[in-house]
Scaffold this active site. Sequence first.
Site, PDB file in Angstrom:
ATOM      1  N   LYS A 185      79.825  39.488  19.924  1.00  0.00           N
ATOM      2  CA  LYS A 185      80.347  38.605  20.957  1.00  0.00           C
ATOM      3  C   LYS A 185      79.642  37.253  20.840  1.00  0.00           C
ATOM      4  CE  LYS A 185      80.987  38.436  26.022  1.00  0.00           C
ATOM      5  NZ  LYS A 185      80.797  39.170  27.296  1.00  0.00           N
ATOM      6  N   SER A 225      84.672  39.856  30.394  1.00  0.00           N
ATOM      7  CA  SER A 225      84.676  38.703  29.521  1.00  0.00           C
ATOM      8  C   SER A 225      84.605  39.063  28.028  1.00  0.00           C
ATOM      9  CB  SER A 225      83.469  37.814  29.858  1.00  0.00           C
ATOM     10  OG  SER A 225      82.245  38.501  29.585  1.00  0.00           O
ATOM     11  N   SER A 252      81.964  43.423  32.387  1.00  0.00           N
ATOM     12  CA  SER A 252      82.546  42.756  31.222  1.00  0.00           C
ATOM     13  C   SER A 252      82.540  43.550  29.928  1.00  0.00           C
ATOM     14  CB  SER A 252      81.848  41.409  30.990  1.00  0.00           C
ATOM     15  OG  SER A 252      82.235  40.488  31.981  1.00  0.00           O
TER      16      SER A 252
END
Length: 485
Positions: A75, A150, A174
């Site tokens: 990420k 997210s 998330s």
Amino acid sequence: MHEHSLTELSAAIKNKTLSSVEVTQHFLNRIHKHENLNAFLEVHEQQALKQAKWCDNNPESSKDKPLFGVPIAHKDIFCTIDGHTTCASKVLDKFQANYDATVVKKCAHAGMINLGKLNMDEFAMGSTNENSAYGPVANPWNHENCPGGSSGGSASAVSARLAPIATGSDTGGSIRQPASFTGITGIKPTYGRISRYGMIAFASSLDQAGPMTTSVSDAALMLNIMCGYDHNDTTTAQIAVPDFTKNLNNDIKGLTIGIPEEFFGDGLQEDCKLAVEKAIKTYQELGAIIKPIHLPNLSFAIPTYYLLAPIEAASNLARYDGIHYGYRHKDAESLESLYQLSREYGFGKEVKRRILIGTFASSTEYSAAYYKQALIAKKIITNDYKKAFTEVDAILTPTTTSTAFKLNNKDQSPSSLYLSDIYTVSVNLASLPALSIPVGFDHKNLPIGMQLISNRFNEQTILQLGHAYQRATQWHTMYPELYKG
């Protein structure tokens, strides 16, 4: 090749049935083939193949490294020396870190190959991955739907088998919410299990890194690599890290699973409710004891979280001022206008919204009414969980109130998206570990997730329960038809 588990890929590389270069190239080809998902912000092709070639030429280095030569994607919240680290924000466009985050460094030390950086909601603020400065990510099950946020890029990449595993971060759900929306496995460990050093901060008392995988057994393998004390992060726990794979196959007969009635009321989509109830019956058949419990103050979780997280975000994001690094507006005529214009045009709407909320709630005039009350509510929610764990070994809930949202849904307000986090944010407030695993599909063929929660530093129990469920079912093996070629 992309249907193999981490264990299978690692074994194939070690016994030379496959080379690390072959495996890495296979996933790189899939990434390029499916660029329409917009899951990757950067693909580190040359570096990845160089790393893979080194692994193939140095097999002796694989000793005690069970994932040696296996690819991973990170990420874009984790700093990496290779490529850029933007946190999907214009304010960090083309920013290059001069060090690797501890999580990235640990994966590299384990011999894992970095495929590249994954898209996300800007500064990890969002539930749809539409808040990225580089465009939304699509859900592999239906491109008209979001993958959640997210960690939407991570979820989409693993779900479409563009990467066998990805890192994510979880401040209020998330990892778990996008795992639920895309039909994969995601775990948020106990706060303090994994170092936050080099992970760009959103809300420092809530942020926690974790793996996003296709199975619980793969998640357990990754936790062995990612967890542990780090002197660069004083919030990491100075306790021994167990082998998370050791007790996976233990019988769950006699374990008590609490079912909180507050998670099954109004607002829960019927398909989600039925799928989770069916999963509960599976646990009964496996010998687990099901016990109704109460978490009476769940309704405080959303307002508490959306006061505390923005307050911390406002503080953490104050450093992005256009001076030292990142976006600097070219039309500024004074120091004050440089600050103002750089932040106005560098941050997206959702980030600015949360900065404003946090600044207001922490101001001298209003901190007693908001911030101090939120801290009291956080303690009450934590105590509810403490009481529950005196009666049960784990808690089972739906991960989300519904399946994946539509992209570009103009009728969905920020406040309605905040409310959709009702089943996940309380876990972060109480610093608990939680696991999301797939348990079926709705009438539109969108994945449904189930959440398992355990007491602090007791990830083994939810991993054991999750693995038992995945041995008895096949939901975690399913992935979209479009990506099987």
